[in-house]
Scaffold this motif. Structure first.
Motif, PDB file in Angstrom:
ATOM      1  N   ASP A 301       0.786  -1.362  -0.017  1.00 11.44           N
ATOM      2  CA  ASP A 301       0.022   0.075   0.071  1.00 11.44           C
ATOM      3  C   ASP A 301       0.931   1.227   0.021  1.00 11.44           C
ATOM      4  OD1 ASP A 301      -2.185  -1.746   0.152  1.00 11.44           O
ATOM      5  OD2 ASP A 301      -2.569  -1.484   2.252  1.00 11.44           O
ATOM      6  N   GLY A 302       2.183   1.195   0.036  1.00 11.32           N
ATOM      7  CA  GLY A 302       3.261   2.308  -0.015  1.00 11.32           C
ATOM      8  C   GLY A 302       2.870   3.152   1.219  1.00 11.32           C
ATOM      9  N   GLU A 303       2.705   2.593   2.503  1.00  8.65           N
ATOM     10  CA  GLU A 303       2.650   3.154   3.799  1.00  8.65           C
ATOM     11  C   GLU A 303       3.934   3.542   3.970  1.00  8.65           C
ATOM     12  OE1 GLU A 303       0.482   1.571   6.862  1.00  8.65           O
ATOM     13  OE2 GLU A 303      -1.229   1.193   5.611  1.00  8.65           O
ATOM     14  N   PRO A 304       4.064   4.670   4.936  1.00 16.16           N
ATOM     15  CA  PRO A 304       5.456   4.901   5.450  1.00 16.16           C
ATOM     16  C   PRO A 304       6.193   3.786   6.208  1.00 16.16           C
ATOM     17  CG  PRO A 304       3.568   6.234   6.645  1.00 16.16           C
ATOM     18  CD  PRO A 304       3.144   5.494   5.667  1.00 16.16           C
ATOM     19  N   VAL A 305       7.334   3.795   6.170  1.00 18.61           N
ATOM     20  CA  VAL A 305       8.265   2.517   7.128  1.00 18.61           C
ATOM     21  C   VAL A 305       9.256   3.475   7.684  1.00 18.61           C
ATOM     22  CG1 VAL A 305       9.641   0.584   7.089  1.00 18.61           C
ATOM     23  CG2 VAL A 305       7.912   1.103   5.178  1.00 18.61           C
ATOM     24  N   PRO A 306       8.867   3.794   8.917  1.00 20.13           N
ATOM     25  CA  PRO A 306      10.013   4.283   9.820  1.00 20.13           C
ATOM     26  C   PRO A 306      11.044   3.637   9.959  1.00 20.13           C
ATOM     27  CG  PRO A 306       7.614   4.881  10.721  1.00 20.13           C
ATOM     28  CD  PRO A 306       7.601   3.642   9.557  1.00 20.13           C
ATOM     29  N   GLY A 354       5.378   8.028  13.037  1.00 15.10           N
ATOM     30  CA  GLY A 354       4.418   8.504  12.159  1.00 15.10           C
ATOM     31  C   GLY A 354       3.969   6.977  11.191  1.00 15.10           C
ATOM     32  N   VAL A 355       2.982   6.278  11.365  1.00 14.27           N
ATOM     33  CA  VAL A 355       2.779   5.052  10.783  1.00 14.27           C
ATOM     34  C   VAL A 355       1.393   4.958  10.082  1.00 14.27           C
ATOM     35  CG1 VAL A 355       4.325   3.484  12.149  1.00 14.27           C
ATOM     36  CG2 VAL A 355       1.841   3.912  12.684  1.00 14.27           C
ATOM     37  N   GLY A 356       1.073   4.182   9.100  1.00 12.72           N
ATOM     38  CA  GLY A 356      -0.168   4.131   8.622  1.00 12.72           C
ATOM     39  C   GLY A 356      -0.911   3.080   9.438  1.00 12.72           C
ATOM     40  N   PHE A 357      -1.972   2.941   8.668  1.00 11.62           N
ATOM     41  CA  PHE A 357      -3.059   1.725   9.389  1.00 11.62           C
ATOM     42  C   PHE A 357      -2.441   0.303   9.546  1.00 11.62           C
ATOM     43  CE2 PHE A 357      -6.053  -1.656   8.889  1.00 11.62           C
ATOM     44  CZ  PHE A 357      -7.079  -1.538   9.931  1.00 11.62           C
ATOM     45  N   SER A 358      -1.929  -0.117   8.334  1.00 10.13           N
ATOM     46  CA  SER A 358      -1.049  -1.401   8.633  1.00 10.13           C
ATOM     47  C   SER A 358       0.310  -1.379   9.561  1.00 10.13           C
ATOM     48  CB  SER A 358      -0.765  -1.876   7.397  1.00 10.13           C
ATOM     49  OG  SER A 358      -1.936  -2.377   6.483  1.00 10.13           O
ATOM     50  N   GLY A 359       0.922  -0.090   9.365  1.00 12.45           N
ATOM     51  CA  GLY A 359       1.969   0.039  10.264  1.00 12.45           C
ATOM     52  C   GLY A 359       1.628  -0.017  11.764  1.00 12.45           C
ATOM     53  N   ALA A 360       0.540   0.640  12.043  1.00  7.99           N
ATOM     54  CA  ALA A 360      -0.010   0.501  13.529  1.00  7.99           C
ATOM     55  C   ALA A 360      -0.342  -0.852  14.003  1.00  7.99           C
ATOM     56  CB  ALA A 360      -1.283   1.412  13.655  1.00  7.99           C
ATOM     57  N   VAL A 361      -0.752  -1.612  13.006  1.00  3.42           N
ATOM     58  CA  VAL A 361      -0.816  -3.301  13.403  1.00  3.42           C
ATOM     59  C   VAL A 361       0.372  -3.844  13.701  1.00  3.42           C
ATOM     60  CG1 VAL A 361      -1.834  -5.132  12.528  1.00  3.42           C
ATOM     61  CG2 VAL A 361      -3.325  -3.122  12.177  1.00  3.42           C
ATOM     62  N   VAL A 362       1.452  -3.623  12.377  1.00  8.04           N
ATOM     63  CA  VAL A 362       2.911  -4.027  12.754  1.00  8.04           C
ATOM     64  C   VAL A 362       3.417  -3.814  14.050  1.00  8.04           C
ATOM     65  CG1 VAL A 362       5.151  -4.129  11.965  1.00  8.04           C
ATOM     66  CG2 VAL A 362       3.186  -4.098  10.410  1.00  8.04           C
ATOM     67  N   VAL A 363       3.206  -2.539  14.512  1.00  7.66           N
ATOM     68  CA  VAL A 363       3.981  -1.949  15.844  1.00  7.66           C
ATOM     69  C   VAL A 363       2.973  -3.021  16.982  1.00  7.66           C
ATOM     70  CG1 VAL A 363       3.794   0.037  17.391  1.00  7.66           C
ATOM     71  CG2 VAL A 363       4.511   0.169  15.016  1.00  7.66           C
ATOM     72  N   ALA A 364       1.650  -2.767  16.779  1.00  3.06           N
ATOM     73  CA  ALA A 364       0.966  -3.699  17.849  1.00  3.06           C
ATOM     74  C   ALA A 364       1.574  -5.062  17.987  1.00  3.06           C
ATOM     75  CB  ALA A 364      -0.290  -3.320  17.545  1.00  3.06           C
ATOM     76  N   GLN A 365       1.660  -5.829  16.951  1.00  8.86           N
ATOM     77  CA  GLN A 365       1.970  -7.115  16.981  1.00  8.86           C
ATOM     78  C   GLN A 365       3.456  -7.397  17.347  1.00  8.86           C
ATOM     79  OE1 GLN A 365      -1.147  -8.283  16.501  1.00  8.86           O
ATOM     80  NE2 GLN A 365      -0.103  -9.906  16.444  1.00  8.86           N
ATOM     81  N   VAL A 366       4.299  -6.390  17.120  1.00 10.05           N
ATOM     82  CA  VAL A 366       5.729  -6.314  17.791  1.00 10.05           C
ATOM     83  C   VAL A 366       5.623  -6.510  19.105  1.00 10.05           C
ATOM     84  CG1 VAL A 366       7.756  -5.187  18.242  1.00 10.05           C
ATOM     85  CG2 VAL A 366       7.099  -5.228  15.915  1.00 10.05           C
ATOM     86  N   ARG A 367       4.677  -5.636  19.880  1.00 11.53           N
ATOM     87  CA  ARG A 367       4.584  -5.628  21.460  1.00 11.53           C
ATOM     88  C   ARG A 367       3.887  -6.702  21.908  1.00 11.53           C
ATOM     89  NH1 ARG A 367       1.953  -0.137  23.710  1.00 11.53           N
ATOM     90  NH2 ARG A 367       1.272  -1.647  25.275  1.00 11.53           N
ATOM     91  N   THR A 368       2.841  -7.310  20.935  1.00  9.82           N
ATOM     92  CA  THR A 368       2.070  -8.559  21.642  1.00  9.82           C
ATOM     93  C   THR A 368       3.071  -9.905  21.474  1.00  9.82           C
ATOM     94  OG1 THR A 368       0.060  -7.829  20.764  1.00  9.82           O
ATOM     95  CG2 THR A 368       0.159 -10.021  21.203  1.00  9.82           C
TER      96      THR A 368
END
Length: 403
Positions: A301-306, A354-368
């Motif tokens: 989707d071309g979301e930002p990848v910090p 700053g992350v997009g929708f899927s990026g926020a899920v990736v971050v959440a799954q790293v935590r989990t």
């Protein structure tokens, strides 16, 4: 002239085919050699994995025959070694249960066979009825394939041999009892398996699979190339065998450390810690699967990848590797915990950049996933969650996502 040109062209073509044929053949042979080497490695690994069980089975078969024949004077103690081998053929961790199931099955078969023979006599329909009833009763009492098979087989023996062989029932029962008891003796005392080695052998494929696919996903995020992440997603989906082997190994390790006096001291040490890790490792694999799927969507989707995001995933992979090494050494997995929390710190940095929708899920799954790994190292879920929240840092809303 034209015909000569055609012949020349055909000659050139045949030359080209001949030139490429040896190269194609060489490549094919190289692939076959590589496959043959891989097959030999796989077979050697299988032999090494079951070599100890094969020795246990041989010793248990010989000892059970000797006890039944020499001590109890059973003339043909065929079923004692069969029962011993059947017990040891059960999955490691299920042998005590298998022994009980064998005895239940034999007892049911003997009782039902004898009682019904006294009432209805012998014959083909009597055999059918007795076997059906024996199987139904064994299924009701034990609910396992081993008990059902033993009950049915014993009922057949009683119905077919009792008219010509006297006093078959007691030797048949003793055979099953001796075989199961000797198998447990061999497992616990004479040739006990090392529970830590059993766990290491089973956990290595699962943990290697998880760390490798997380590494591939971190590289995909860094390069913003979805192909490696898609491949990692497909690989991680094929993890059922690895997880099943790990769960069975934890049962085997618990059984070995419970039955064997040599390993009693390990029940609450490295073996106990390792055995408790199976369930959270399974959860971490499932949560990593979600992480990888979302990483694919993020890139496509071309979301930002910090910059910290690939680093967070790579730190998770390293945490898995460290946990494997420290578990194998019997050490407290403190370094694995530290690396899992570093992954959470990097995920928090990525979120705040700053992350997009899927990026926020990736971050959440790293935590989990990090929380799952912390629990796998022996922390309680509450402690793991507190450490993850502290490492993640401030939860202020991220800047508007680019793109």
């Amino acid at each position: 002239m034209v015909e000569a040109g055609r012949h020349a062209a055909r000659g050139d073509a045949s030359t080209r085919v001949d030139d490429t044929a040896p190269a194609g053949l060489a490549a094919t042979l190289a692939r076959l050699r590589g496959r043959s080497r891989a097959t030999l490695r796989d077979r050697s690994r299988r032999v090494r994995a079951v070599g100890g069980i094969a020795l246990q089975a041989g010793l248990a078969a010989a000892l059970s025959w000797l006890v039944a024949h020499q001590v109890l004077q059973i003339s043909q103690p065929v079923f004692a070694p069969i029962s011993a081998v059947s017990t040891l053929a059960a999955s490691v961790g299920q042998r005590l249960r298998r022994t009980v199931e064998l005895i239940i099955g034999v007892t049911v078969g003997v009782l039902i066979g004898d009682l019904l023979l006294l009432v209805i006599g012998t014959g083909w329909w009597q055999l059918a009825l007795i076997v059906v009833l024996a199987i139904v009763v064994a299924l009701f009492l034990a609910g396992s394939a081993a008990a059902v098979i033993q009950a049915g087989a014993t009922a057949v023996l009683i119905c077919t041999l009792s008219p010509s062989v006297r006093d078959l029932e007691i030797p048949r029962f003793l055979d099953a009892l001796i075989g199961g008891a000797v198998a447990l003796l061999v497992t616990a005392v004479l040739l006990p398996l090392n529970p830590l080695r059993v766990l290491n052998r089973a956990a290595r494929p699962a943990l290697d699979l998880l760390s490798d696919q997380l590494d591939a996903t971190a590289g995909a995020l860094a390069d913003q190339d979805a192909a490696p992440a898609r491949a990692a997603r497909a690989e991680l989906r094929q993890n059922k065998d690895e997880v099943k082997a790990l769960v069975e190994a934890t049962q085997g390790a618990r059984e070995a450390s419970t039955l064997s006096p040599l390993h009693w001291h390990e029940r609450h040490g490295p073996v106990g810690r390792y055995a408790e890790a199976a369930a959270p490792i399974d959860r971490s694999m499932r949560n990593s699967g979600t992480l990888i799927r979302r990483a694919v969507s993020l890139i496509e989707d071309g979301e930002p990848v910090p910059e910290p995001m690939p680093r967070a995933v790579a730190e998770l992979a390293e945490a898995v590797r460290l946990m494997k090494r420290q578990f194998a050494a019997g050490d407290e997995p403190t370094r694995a915990r530290e690396r899992a929390l570093r992954a959470v710190c990097a995920a928090g940095d990525a979120y705040r950049e700053g992350v997009g929708f899927s990026g926020a899920v990736v971050v959440a799954q790293v935590r989990t996933t990090a929380s799952d790994l912390l629990v796998a190292t022996g922390l309680t879920q509450g402690v793991a969650n507190r450490l993850v929240r502290r490492a993640f840092g401030e939860m202020r809303p991220p800047p508007a996502a680019r793109g």
